[in-house]
Design a protein around this motif. Sequence first.
Motif, PDB file in Angstrom:
ATOM      1  N   PHE A 121       0.830  -1.206   0.000  1.00 50.30           N
ATOM      2  CA  PHE A 121       0.000   0.000   0.000  1.00 50.30           C
ATOM      3  C   PHE A 121       0.865   1.256   0.000  1.00 50.30           C
ATOM      4  CE2 PHE A 121      -2.140   3.337   2.459  1.00 50.30           C
ATOM      5  CZ  PHE A 121      -3.183   3.612   1.579  1.00 50.30           C
ATOM      6  N   ILE A 122       1.899   1.269   0.809  1.00 48.31           N
ATOM      7  CA  ILE A 122       2.799   2.429   0.877  1.00 48.31           C
ATOM      8  C   ILE A 122       3.511   2.635  -0.460  1.00 48.31           C
ATOM      9  CG2 ILE A 122       4.897   3.336   1.974  1.00 48.31           C
ATOM     10  CD1 ILE A 122       2.413   3.581   3.704  1.00 48.31           C
ATOM     11  N   LEU A 123       3.990   1.553  -1.076  1.00 44.52           N
ATOM     12  CA  LEU A 123       4.654   1.679  -2.376  1.00 44.52           C
ATOM     13  C   LEU A 123       3.691   2.197  -3.448  1.00 44.52           C
ATOM     14  CD1 LEU A 123       6.927  -1.469  -2.475  1.00 44.52           C
ATOM     15  CD2 LEU A 123       7.664   0.911  -2.564  1.00 44.52           C
ATOM     16  N   TYR A 124       2.462   1.696  -3.435  1.00 46.67           N
ATOM     17  CA  TYR A 124       1.452   2.167  -4.381  1.00 46.67           C
ATOM     18  C   TYR A 124       1.161   3.651  -4.172  1.00 46.67           C
ATOM     19  CZ  TYR A 124      -3.089   2.751  -6.607  1.00 46.67           C
ATOM     20  OH  TYR A 124      -4.120   3.213  -7.370  1.00 46.67           O
ATOM     21  N   LEU A 125       1.005   4.050  -2.929  1.00 45.72           N
ATOM     22  CA  LEU A 125       0.724   5.450  -2.612  1.00 45.72           C
ATOM     23  C   LEU A 125       1.886   6.351  -3.033  1.00 45.72           C
ATOM     24  CD1 LEU A 125      -1.367   7.265  -1.171  1.00 45.72           C
ATOM     25  CD2 LEU A 125      -0.022   6.936   0.894  1.00 45.72           C
ATOM     26  N   MET A 126       3.102   5.931  -2.761  1.00 46.39           N
ATOM     27  CA  MET A 126       4.273   6.738  -3.132  1.00 46.39           C
ATOM     28  C   MET A 126       4.413   6.859  -4.650  1.00 46.39           C
ATOM     29  SD  MET A 126       5.860   8.172  -0.790  1.00 46.39           S
ATOM     30  CE  MET A 126       5.093   8.307   0.770  1.00 46.39           C
ATOM     31  N   ASN A 127       4.101   5.783  -5.373  1.00 39.41           N
ATOM     32  CA  ASN A 127       4.165   5.856  -6.830  1.00 39.41           C
ATOM     33  C   ASN A 127       3.118   6.819  -7.379  1.00 39.41           C
ATOM     34  OD1 ASN A 127       6.372   4.231  -7.510  1.00 39.41           O
ATOM     35  ND2 ASN A 127       5.166   2.393  -7.222  1.00 39.41           N
ATOM     36  N   ASN A 128       1.928   6.820  -6.785  1.00 43.25           N
ATOM     37  CA  ASN A 128       0.903   7.780  -7.208  1.00 43.25           C
ATOM     38  C   ASN A 128       1.334   9.212  -6.920  1.00 43.25           C
ATOM     39  OD1 ASN A 128      -0.919   6.017  -8.306  1.00 43.25           O
ATOM     40  ND2 ASN A 128      -2.086   5.782  -6.419  1.00 43.25           N
ATOM     41  N   LEU A 129       1.921   9.438  -5.755  1.00 45.57           N
ATOM     42  CA  LEU A 129       2.392  10.778  -5.418  1.00 45.57           C
ATOM     43  C   LEU A 129       3.554  11.209  -6.315  1.00 45.57           C
ATOM     44  CD1 LEU A 129       2.230  10.610  -1.525  1.00 45.57           C
ATOM     45  CD2 LEU A 129       0.758  11.928  -3.045  1.00 45.57           C
ATOM     46  N   THR A 130       4.430  10.283  -6.640  1.00 45.60           N
ATOM     47  CA  THR A 130       5.540  10.592  -7.538  1.00 45.60           C
ATOM     48  C   THR A 130       5.031  10.927  -8.932  1.00 45.60           C
ATOM     49  OG1 THR A 130       6.949   9.086  -6.288  1.00 45.60           O
ATOM     50  CG2 THR A 130       7.714   9.734  -8.467  1.00 45.60           C
ATOM     51  N   ASN A 131       4.036  10.196  -9.391  1.00 46.52           N
ATOM     52  CA  ASN A 131       3.440  10.484 -10.689  1.00 46.52           C
ATOM     53  C   ASN A 131       2.809  11.873 -10.701  1.00 46.52           C
ATOM     54  OD1 ASN A 131       2.699   9.902 -13.349  1.00 46.52           O
ATOM     55  ND2 ASN A 131       0.677   9.240 -12.680  1.00 46.52           N
ATOM     56  N   SER A 132       2.114  12.222  -9.636  1.00 45.95           N
ATOM     57  CA  SER A 132       1.528  13.560  -9.535  1.00 45.95           C
ATOM     58  C   SER A 132       2.605  14.645  -9.538  1.00 45.95           C
ATOM     59  CB  SER A 132       0.691  13.676  -8.259  1.00 45.95           C
ATOM     60  OG  SER A 132      -0.365  12.781  -8.272  1.00 45.95           O
ATOM     61  N   LEU A 133       3.689  14.381  -8.847  1.00 46.19           N
ATOM     62  CA  LEU A 133       4.800  15.335  -8.824  1.00 46.19           C
ATOM     63  C   LEU A 133       5.383  15.528 -10.220  1.00 46.19           C
ATOM     64  CD1 LEU A 133       6.974  16.979  -7.143  1.00 46.19           C
ATOM     65  CD2 LEU A 133       8.306  14.869  -7.272  1.00 46.19           C
ATOM     66  N   CYS A 134       5.592  14.421 -10.928  1.00 45.52           N
ATOM     67  CA  CYS A 134       6.152  14.500 -12.280  1.00 45.52           C
ATOM     68  C   CYS A 134       5.226  15.273 -13.220  1.00 45.52           C
ATOM     69  CB  CYS A 134       6.415  13.100 -12.826  1.00 45.52           C
ATOM     70  SG  CYS A 134       7.805  12.258 -12.047  1.00 45.52           S
ATOM     71  N   GLU A 135       3.936  15.073 -13.080  1.00 42.05           N
ATOM     72  CA  GLU A 135       2.984  15.802 -13.927  1.00 42.05           C
ATOM     73  C   GLU A 135       2.940  17.273 -13.562  1.00 42.05           C
ATOM     74  OE1 GLU A 135      -0.751  13.852 -13.561  1.00 42.05           O
ATOM     75  OE2 GLU A 135      -0.104  12.104 -14.716  1.00 42.05           O
ATOM     76  N   GLN A 136       2.942  17.576 -12.270  1.00 38.14           N
ATOM     77  CA  GLN A 136       2.840  18.962 -11.825  1.00 38.14           C
ATOM     78  C   GLN A 136       4.086  19.756 -12.192  1.00 38.14           C
ATOM     79  OE1 GLN A 136       2.489  19.422  -7.600  1.00 38.14           O
ATOM     80  NE2 GLN A 136       1.727  21.508  -7.772  1.00 38.14           N
ATOM     81  N   LYS A 137       5.245  19.172 -12.025  1.00 34.69           N
ATOM     82  CA  LYS A 137       6.509  19.869 -12.310  1.00 34.69           C
ATOM     83  C   LYS A 137       6.931  19.735 -13.763  1.00 34.69           C
ATOM     84  CE  LYS A 137       7.158  21.270  -8.148  1.00 34.69           C
ATOM     85  NZ  LYS A 137       7.086  22.676  -7.790  1.00 34.69           N
ATOM     86  N   GLU A 138       6.140  19.002 -14.557  1.00 36.39           N
ATOM     87  CA  GLU A 138       6.408  18.798 -15.980  1.00 36.39           C
ATOM     88  C   GLU A 138       7.822  18.261 -16.220  1.00 36.39           C
ATOM     89  OE1 GLU A 138       5.476  22.505 -17.872  1.00 36.39           O
ATOM     90  OE2 GLU A 138       3.344  22.321 -17.403  1.00 36.39           O
ATOM     91  N   ILE A 139       8.144  17.193 -15.505  1.00 37.94           N
ATOM     92  CA  ILE A 139       9.441  16.545 -15.641  1.00 37.94           C
ATOM     93  C   ILE A 139       9.443  15.745 -16.939  1.00 37.94           C
ATOM     94  CG2 ILE A 139      11.005  14.845 -14.606  1.00 37.94           C
ATOM     95  CD1 ILE A 139       9.916  15.755 -11.888  1.00 37.94           C
ATOM     96  N   PRO A 140      10.494  15.841 -17.723  1.00 38.14           N
ATOM     97  CA  PRO A 140      10.536  15.124 -19.007  1.00 38.14           C
ATOM     98  C   PRO A 140      10.414  13.608 -18.829  1.00 38.14           C
ATOM     99  CG  PRO A 140      12.378  16.655 -18.838  1.00 38.14           C
ATOM    100  CD  PRO A 140      11.691  16.644 -17.516  1.00 38.14           C
ATOM    101  N   GLU A 141       9.860  12.962 -19.846  1.00 39.78           N
ATOM    102  CA  GLU A 141       9.642  11.512 -19.823  1.00 39.78           C
ATOM    103  C   GLU A 141      10.944  10.734 -19.644  1.00 39.78           C
ATOM    104  OE1 GLU A 141       6.858   9.560 -20.080  1.00 39.78           O
ATOM    105  OE2 GLU A 141       5.587  11.334 -19.938  1.00 39.78           O
ATOM    106  N   GLU A 142      12.055  11.278 -20.127  1.00 40.95           N
ATOM    107  CA  GLU A 142      13.336  10.572 -20.038  1.00 40.95           C
ATOM    108  C   GLU A 142      13.830  10.473 -18.599  1.00 40.95           C
ATOM    109  OE1 GLU A 142      13.313  13.639 -21.981  1.00 40.95           O
ATOM    110  OE2 GLU A 142      12.391  12.481 -23.592  1.00 40.95           O
ATOM    111  N   LYS A 143      13.509  11.456 -17.757  1.00 39.42           N
ATOM    112  CA  LYS A 143      13.996  11.472 -16.382  1.00 39.42           C
ATOM    113  C   LYS A 143      13.064  10.756 -15.411  1.00 39.42           C
ATOM    114  CE  LYS A 143      16.683  15.672 -16.731  1.00 39.42           C
ATOM    115  NZ  LYS A 143      16.979  16.970 -16.132  1.00 39.42           N
TER     116      LYS A 143
END
Length: 59
Positions: free
Chosen positions: A11-33
Motif C-alpha cells: 500500500f505504501i509503495l502504491y501510494l508513493m508511486n501515485n504521489l511521484t506520478n503527480s509530482l512528475c505531472e505537476q513539475k512537468e518533468i521530461p519523460e526521459e527522467k
Amino acid sequence: MIVFFIFFALFILYLMNNLTNSLCEQKEIPEEKQPKIFRTINILITILLVSSYIDVLFT
C-alpha cells in the motif's frame, strides 16, 4: 504479522508511486527522467520499509 506488514508495504509503495506520478505531472518533468526518479524513490522507500520491519521484529 508478516502478512499485515506485506500488505502495508505494498500500500505504501502504491501510494508513493501515485504521489511521484503527480509530482512528475505537476513539475512537468521530461519523460526521459521519470524512470530514474521512480526507481530512486522506490529503492529508498523499500529500504525504509525493510529497516522498519527489522526494527519492529527485534524490539
